[in-house]
Design an enzyme around this catalytic site. Structure first.
Site, short mmCIF file in Angstrom:
data_model
loop_
_atom_site.label_atom_id
_atom_site.label_comp_id
_atom_site.label_asym_id
_atom_site.label_seq_id
_atom_site.Cartn_x
_atom_site.Cartn_y
_atom_site.Cartn_z
CG ASP A 220 96.07 79.23 87.56
OD1 ASP A 220 96.21 79.47 88.78
OD2 ASP A 220 96.68 80.12 86.90
C1 GLC Z 1 95.97 79.65 83.29
C2 GLC Z 1 95.22 78.45 82.77
C3 GLC Z 1 93.66 79.06 82.00
C4 GLC Z 1 93.06 79.66 83.13
C5 GLC Z 1 94.06 80.93 83.82
C6 GLC Z 1 93.05 81.39 84.94
O1 GLC Z 1 96.47 80.26 82.31
O2 GLC Z 1 95.67 77.95 81.51
O3 GLC Z 1 93.15 78.03 81.41
O4 GLC Z 1 91.79 80.60 82.76
O5 GLC Z 1 94.92 80.21 84.35
O6 GLC Z 1 94.08 82.20 85.83
C1 GLC Z 2 99.12 78.88 82.98
C2 GLC Z 2 99.41 80.01 84.22
C3 GLC Z 2 100.22 79.28 85.20
C4 GLC Z 2 99.21 77.78 85.73
C5 GLC Z 2 99.31 76.95 84.32
C6 GLC Z 2 98.41 75.91 84.61
O1 GLC Z 2 100.06 78.77 82.30
O2 GLC Z 2 100.22 81.15 84.01
O3 GLC Z 2 100.27 80.05 86.50
O4 GLC Z 2 100.35 76.86 86.37
O5 GLC Z 2 98.61 77.88 83.37
O6 GLC Z 2 97.23 76.11 84.95
#
Ligand code: GLC
Ligand code: GLC
Length: 812
Positions: free
Chosen positions: A483
């Site tokens: 993400d």
């Molecule tokens: C995921 C990532 C986090 C980011 C988020 C945004 O959870 O781990 O760092 O801020 O996505 O949606």
């Molecule tokens: C968090 C989010 C997931 C994403 C991951 C890596 O676990 O929920 O959707 O793939 O972060 O950014």
């Protein structure tokens, strides 16, 4: 160092001190009514949606941590204490918390009085049952007072924490006998209320927080409790609560039991009232009557345990490794249920008011859940697919209550469409139910444009196939699985969301990782096409997959020489390459390309995994990238925003460790696959709980990487795709019992010294009793014997007419 121990026989983790490094929580409920509960009785409750229908209030980020919950106080002379230690924090003579599967138990002992609490959500009712048993273990008669306390949330947890100008004037309650009703906003548009009751006459109650706590007091020293007398306050506005007082006398050795029920009730709109502004309590009274004796509570608790017996009997392993047995048979599957239910909405790190259900998250959660309750997985697939757009893209998230796509975050995450294929394929491989493909499913919840689920999958694949960049790799859009790889975002102002700022698409930035997914799930989609008799389409899909495989292995595109490139940024520059100054190698494409089989024949697969070991490995797990970004890269986005070693910037992101482990099984290296498995496995990290800090029975999302100050420290426990992926890894790849479209395949990949083992697997209604003779071999099946007859290959032919099947596997 440990703060407790596993009790495998009872499927419990036994916490021996309330002073754990972080609150160690459990989840109650598995359908619609849920509670989070910590080892000191902190936590909260909601119905269906942690944002919109929150029953009790919790204050995240408060001090001391984990301050609100559902508490019992015991006043014994001048001493006031809680069975779970908090909130008074009175030292206890004995303390124990047992987190079990869908329930928690607490034991507190102080000055000869023992309190035992059992709390759970019954299988079929929207309530939480807490039984408190007080016992006089001293030699003299004891007169004590018991107080309960919950603080109501005014339903919408988001509004509840912000909109004080309104909320301080809306709170309303009713009290009838021992039942305290919370009915804020019921006068107008709501048709639901909450109730908190106890199955005994009470001495007094409070429903106004200020009367119970006293001004300038807090839950640790509630004035009414210290005074030994609740005030029968009736809340009007401000903060409604529910507190009961029971005055109890206990002879030496005597026990008394009280059942508290916290329930959620919905009335038909035309049947809301009993009389003018008096709520219709009939359904609440019926609910309370179902749990008003010990015998009824025992029966409900037995029903809950039976349900879990059944679920956890679907896949069990018996090996010489206790830790593997424990994780596979109990905790890993339990966490899969919780992540399936919660997605990423409500934990001690997800506030329940942020994101709802994630499209990619839920599709992946399915992978570890589908064998447990396939019907619910089926329903979920349809819900998820209903938020897809006609061109194959998808909403990134949706709200569980409305099931509508969330337009705040919108679409544009390049990997999302392919995860729908992953989830659907897992469902069909598990159940054999292909009718799901013929279900009519709307796009963007618009029934007028419904198409079959098969058509949805086609558009998923088609979208990625037709949205490629200069290297013919898939375009990344706002991000892919990572993400934080926001290659089109280019944000320079604080506060701009990395995920939604900038264009949702860009014609240049590409993802090698999505390329790996394309191969993996393209192949699974082609198999589904074959199943439907669509051989031409299957051939076309496989041709695209073959082309993508070449691109991934091409040193002008996906291959960097010693490992796979991660991506190309919006200027066409490499990300995750030896040519970069920082972030030279990323874990995701190494794991995913290899688990998809890319580079297996050419030796590149092994090279990539060797590079992972050389460059990304630590004793606490495999890091997501190296070297960490030490400066902010506008062209990369959020990944470079974190301090080195945390989260996506070189943290150990547990979710993708199983990809590497699976990849190792694909090339047959059982020793290494298991080594990677062990590093993040809770049963192993339990020993270092003082470093790791999060719950030792479940996975957390992230462990701080080697660059971080607190290397090895876990964060963000419970709601992570790690649960599903590690279960897939250990059950389907390491132990090797993998559901295919045609039946169960058994092809283990274990460490050389793993020893013989057996697996029981209920699959499509047949019980398979599988024993594996390992012969010191890491991978390879020499013989497969099914009910005494030798079978070619690794797939047990599916025969629905049998109830049980005996399978002997000889490795070699
Ligand atoms: C995921 C990532 C986090 C980011 C988020 C945004 O959870 O781990 O760092 O801020 O996505 O949606
Ligand atoms: C968090 C989010 C997931 C994403 C991951 C890596 O676990 O929920 O959707 O793939 O972060 O950014």
């Amino acid at each position: 160092m440990k703060f407790g121990h596993f009790d495998d026989e009872h499927r419990e983790y036994v916490i021996e001190t309330p002073k754990t490094p972080l609150p160690w929580i459990n989840y109650l409920g598995s359908k619609e009514f849920f509670s989070l509960i910590s080892n000191t009785c902190g936590g909260y409750t909601f119905y269906k949606d942690a944002k919109l229908l929150r029953l009790t209030r919790y204050r995240y980020n408060d001090v001391p941590m984990d301050i609100n919950g559902k508490y019992f106080y015991i006043k014994d002379g001048d001493t006031v204490w809680n069975p779970g230690w908090k909130p008074t924090q009175t030292d206890l003579d004995e303390y124990e918390c047992r987190h079990g599967i869908g329930y928690s138990k607490f034991k507190g002992v102080k000055n000869g009085v023992r309190a035992d609490v059992l709390t759970f959500v019954p299988v079929n009712d929207n309530c939480e049952v807490s039984r408190l048993v007080v016992t006089n273990d001293s030699s003299a008669e004891k007169s004590i007072s018991i107080f309960s306390y919950v603080e109501w949330c005014l339903w919408n947890a988001d509004d509840d924490s912000r909109n004080f100008q309104r909320n301080f004037s809306t709170g309303e309650v009713e009290v009838k006998g021992s039942a305290i009703y919370h009915k804020t906003e019921y006068r107008e548009r709501r048709n639901h209320y909450a109730v908190y009751s106890v199955n005994a006459p009470i001495t007094a109650f409070d429903t106004a927080r200020d009367s119970f706590l006293g001004l300038y007091h807090y839950a640790g020293d509630p004035e009414a409790v210290l005074n030994g007398k609740l005030t029968n306050s009736m809340a009007s506005g401000w903060s409604p609560i529910a507190a009961h007082q029971l005055d109890v006398t206990l002879k030496p050795g005597e026990s008394k039991s009280y059942v508290f029920v916290l329930g959620y009730i919905e009335n038909p709109v035309e049947d809301k009232w009993e009389s003018h502004n008096v709520i219709n309590k009939k359904p609440a009274e019926a609910l309370l009557a179902k749990y008003d004796t010990d015998a009824k509570v025992d029966a409900a608790f037995a029903e809950l345990n039976d349900q879990w017996d059944k679920l956890l009997n679907i896949y069990t392993v018996d090996s010489s490794n206790d830790k593997v047995n424990r994780m596979v048979n109990i905790w890993n599957q339990y966490q899969c249920m919780v992540t399936f239910n919660m997605s990423r909405s409500a934990s001690y790190y997800e506030s329940g008011i942020g994101r709802g259900m994630g499209f990619r998250d839920s599709c992946q959660d399915l992978l570890g859940f589908v064998h447990l309750i396939p019907d619910r997985a089926r329903e979920r697939i349809i819900d998820i697919a209903s938020t897809q757009f006609q061109d194959g893209r998808a909403y990134h998230q949706y709200q569980p209550l409305t099931k509508k796509g969330n337009s705040d975050i919108g679409s544009g995450f390049g990997d999302d469409p392919l995860w729908l294929i992953a989830g659907t394929s897992a469902y069909i491989r598990e159940t054999g139910d292909t009718t799901i493909l013929d279900e009519m499913v709307p796009f963007d919840n618009d029934e007028s444009v419904a198409e079959t689920l098969m058509e949805h999958l086609r558009r998923s694949f088609g979208y990625v196939d037709t949205h490629r960049g200069p290297h013919r790799l898939p375009l990344i859009g706002r991000a892919d699985w990572n993400d934080c790889l926001n290659l089109n975002c280019h944000s320079t102002q604080p506060g701009e969301s990395f995920q939604t700022f900038g264009p949702s698409e860009g014609p240049v930035a590409e993802s090698v990782f999505i390329g790996g997914m394309f191969v993996k799930y393209g192949n699974e989609y082609a198999d589904i096409c074959d199943l439907k008799g669509l051989t031409d389409e299957a051939a076309k899909v496989r041709a695209s997959v073959a082309e993508m495989t070449e691109i991934l292995l091409d040193s002008g595109a996906g291959w960097d020489g010693e490992w796979f490139v991660r991506a190309y940024d919006s200027y066409g520059g490499k990300v995750g390459s030896k040519d970069c100054e920082e972030g030279q190698i990323y874990i995701e494409p190494q794991g995913f390309c290899v688990l998809a089989g890319v580079g297996k024949e050419t030796g590149q697969a092994q090279k990539a995994l060797d590079s992972v070991k050389a460059k990304l490995d630590t004793k606490y797990g495999v890091m997501i990238l190296q070297p960490a970004y030490t400066v902010y890269h506008e062209e990369l986005g959020e990944v470079s925003s974190y301090p080195p070693g945390y989260k996506e910037n070189a943290g150990i992101f547990c979710h993708n460790n199983p990809w590497v482990s699976i990849a190792e099984t694909v090339i047959g290296r059982g020793d290494r696959a298991f080594e990677v498995y062990k590093k993040t496995c809770p049963a192993y990290t339990e020993e270092i709980s003082e470093i790791h800090r999060t719950e030792p029975y479940i996975y957390c999302q992230m462990v701080a990487g080697a660059d971080a100050k607190f290397h090895g420290e876990g964060k963000n426990s419970w709601l992570t795709g790690t649960a599903a992926w590690t279960f897939v890894n250990i059950s389907q790849y390491i132990l090797g019992v993998y559901p295919t479209l045609k039946g169960l395949s058994v092809d283990p990949c274990v460490p050389a010294d793993f020893g013989d083992f057996s697996v029981k697997r209920v699959y499509r209604g047949v019980e398979y009793d599988i024993t594996v003779k390992q012969n010191g071999v890491q991978k390879g099946v020499k013989q497969l014997i099914v009910d005494g007859a030798q079978v070619e290959g690794t797939v047990i032919p599916y025969d629905a007419s049998k109830k049980t099947v005996k399978v002997e596997v000889v490795m070699g």
